[in-house]
Every structure is written in structure tokens, then in C-alpha cells.
Design a protein around this motif. Structure first.
Motif, PDB file in Angstrom:
ATOM      1  N   LEU A   5      33.359 -48.063   1.515  1.00 40.99           N
ATOM      2  CA  LEU A   5      33.165 -49.449   1.103  1.00 40.99           C
ATOM      3  C   LEU A   5      32.037 -49.537   0.089  1.00 40.99           C
ATOM      4  O   LEU A   5      30.965 -48.965   0.301  1.00 40.99           O
ATOM      5  CB  LEU A   5      32.789 -50.315   2.313  1.00 40.99           C
ATOM      6  N   ASP A   6      32.274 -50.256  -0.977  1.00 38.55           N
ATOM      7  CA  ASP A   6      31.247 -50.471  -2.003  1.00 38.55           C
ATOM      8  C   ASP A   6      30.608 -49.170  -2.473  1.00 38.55           C
ATOM      9  O   ASP A   6      29.389 -49.084  -2.662  1.00 38.55           O
ATOM     10  CB  ASP A   6      30.161 -51.434  -1.495  1.00 38.55           C
ATOM     11  N   GLY A   7      31.429 -48.143  -2.624  1.00 42.75           N
ATOM     12  CA  GLY A   7      30.949 -46.868  -3.129  1.00 42.75           C
ATOM     13  C   GLY A   7      30.171 -46.029  -2.132  1.00 42.75           C
ATOM     14  O   GLY A   7      29.563 -45.032  -2.506  1.00 42.75           O
ATOM     15  N   LYS A   8      30.165 -46.431  -0.859  1.00 47.52           N
ATOM     16  CA  LYS A   8      29.434 -45.696   0.175  1.00 47.52           C
ATOM     17  C   LYS A   8      30.358 -45.415   1.355  1.00 47.52           C
ATOM     18  O   LYS A   8      31.243 -46.199   1.664  1.00 47.52           O
ATOM     19  CB  LYS A   8      28.234 -46.496   0.653  1.00 47.52           C
ATOM     20  N   VAL A   9      30.098 -44.288   2.017  1.00 48.68           N
ATOM     21  CA  VAL A   9      30.852 -43.959   3.221  1.00 48.68           C
ATOM     22  C   VAL A   9      30.081 -44.479   4.425  1.00 48.68           C
ATOM     23  O   VAL A   9      28.916 -44.137   4.625  1.00 48.68           O
ATOM     24  CB  VAL A   9      31.078 -42.438   3.365  1.00 48.68           C
ATOM     25  N   ASN A  10      30.740 -45.340   5.182  1.00 48.60           N
ATOM     26  CA  ASN A  10      30.169 -45.887   6.405  1.00 48.60           C
ATOM     27  C   ASN A  10      30.816 -45.196   7.595  1.00 48.60           C
ATOM     28  O   ASN A  10      32.046 -45.153   7.702  1.00 48.60           O
ATOM     29  CB  ASN A  10      30.412 -47.393   6.481  1.00 48.60           C
ATOM     30  N   THR A  11      29.989 -44.653   8.472  1.00 54.48           N
ATOM     31  CA  THR A  11      30.456 -43.941   9.647  1.00 54.48           C
ATOM     32  C   THR A  11      29.927 -44.657  10.881  1.00 54.48           C
ATOM     33  O   THR A  11      28.755 -45.019  10.936  1.00 54.48           O
ATOM     34  CB  THR A  11      29.942 -42.487   9.657  1.00 54.48           C
ATOM     35  N   GLU A  12      30.820 -44.872  11.846  1.00 61.93           N
ATOM     36  CA  GLU A  12      30.416 -45.497  13.095  1.00 61.93           C
ATOM     37  C   GLU A  12      30.882 -44.643  14.262  1.00 61.93           C
ATOM     38  O   GLU A  12      32.056 -44.331  14.374  1.00 61.93           O
ATOM     39  CB  GLU A  12      31.019 -46.888  13.201  1.00 61.93           C
ATOM     40  N   LEU A  13      29.933 -44.251  15.107  1.00 65.43           N
ATOM     41  CA  LEU A  13      30.238 -43.519  16.323  1.00 65.43           C
ATOM     42  C   LEU A  13      30.074 -44.504  17.471  1.00 65.43           C
ATOM     43  O   LEU A  13      28.967 -45.004  17.709  1.00 65.43           O
ATOM     44  CB  LEU A  13      29.287 -42.328  16.503  1.00 65.43           C
ATOM     45  N   ALA A  14      31.172 -44.823  18.159  1.00 66.61           N
ATOM     46  CA  ALA A  14      31.164 -45.831  19.216  1.00 66.61           C
ATOM     47  C   ALA A  14      30.967 -45.173  20.576  1.00 66.61           C
ATOM     48  O   ALA A  14      31.669 -44.218  20.918  1.00 66.61           O
ATOM     49  CB  ALA A  14      32.467 -46.621  19.192  1.00 66.61           C
TER      50      ALA A  14
END
Length: 159
Positions: free
Chosen positions: A120-129
Motif C-alpha cells: 500500500l502506498d509504495g510500502k509493504v505492510n505486514t501484520e502478524l495476528a
């Protein structure tokens, strides 16, 4: 007829077969002692986003470096629950309620339930739930942007 609109599976030599479902490319990943955790990667109908896919491939190597940030954030999340319990505000503790002393203790009291990556928006967003033994009502998310820890989100929806 609906097969016309169905995406072909995407094969990745490291992550295995990914199937498109509910707007993401889905598969599973193993991190640390957590095996076959659901994985979701953003992308188009034809393929996962290349930067998010590359970040997913690197998760195993990055996870060890992320552990201190995750465990510290989880311990900080635990603190108010333990304090409320000590003041008698939560009633009696369930037998499962952990007694954590330092950050490394959190791993016995949490479970990784999903991993998602989005470009998103040129960045990688990672979420560990993670689910936790002290907060049974919420799934918390350790959120990273371009590999840097951002925050522990107090309530996320596992993928």
C-alpha cells in the motif's frame, strides 16, 4: 460459468501454492514454532503484488529479528490486564491466565493465528495476528511497515 472469473492458482517455489479468495492470495506459512499459519497476500486477480510476495518469502529470516519488538509490545499489552486482576477488577483469574515476568515469557501465552501482507502506498505492510491467554476478546496484531515495527494493534481480524 463462474469458473470464467476464477483466478488460476499461483505457484511459488518457497511459499507453495497460493489461491485467490476474498481479495487476497491465500496459503500458509510457518514462523518459529507456529506451523501452517494462514497467510494472505494482496495482489491482482492474476498474481500477488511482487513486493508483498517478496516480503512473505523473507518473513522466516526477518521473524527472529522482529521477536524482541513483538514480545515487548505483547508484554506491554499484558500489563494492564495483570494490574486489573491484582486489584480484583477482573474477578478470579482463569487457570489459563498467565503470570508473565519478562518479555520472553509471552511466547507460551500467545498463538500466531494469521499473517497478512499488503503493498500500500509504495510500502509493504505486514501484520502478524495473535490470540492471547490474557485477552480472550481480541486478536492483537503486530504491525510492520517496510520491515520496521510500527505498533501492536489492539483488535484485528485474522485472515
Amino acid at each position: 460459468m463462474f469458473d470464467l472469473f476464477k483466478s488460476e492458482p499461483f505457484g511459488d517455489p518457497q511459499l507453495g501454492q497460493l489461491l485467490r479468495s476474498r481479495g487476497h492470495w491465500r496459503g500458509s506459512i510457518s514462523l518459529g514454532s507456529d506451523e501452517n499459519v494462514p497467510l494472505a497476500i494482496s495482489g491482482t486477480r492474476s498474481a500477488p503484488d511482487a513486493p508483498a510476495l517478496q516480503a512473505a518469502r523473507e518473513l522466516g529470516a526477518r521473524f527472529a529479528g522482529w521477536r524482541p519488538s513483538i514480545e515487548q509490545a505483547l508484554l506491554e499489552h499484558y500489563g494492564p490486564y495483570a494490574e486489573s486482576l491484582a486489584r480484583g477488577e477482573l474477578g478470579e483469574a482463569s487457570p489459563a491466565f498467565p503470570k508473565l515476568v519478562d518479555a520472553a515469557d509471552v511466547w507460551g501465552a500467545v498463538s500466531l493465528v494469521s499473517v497478512s501482507l499488503a503493498f500500500l502506498d509504495g510500502k509493504v505492510n505486514t501484520e502478524l495476528a495473535y490470540t492471547t491467554l490474557w485477552d480472550e476478546e481480541h486478536t492483537v496484531g503486530a504491525c510492520f511497515e517496510d520491515g520496521e515495527f510500527v505498533e501492536l494493534c489492539g483488535s484485528v481480524v485474522p485472515v
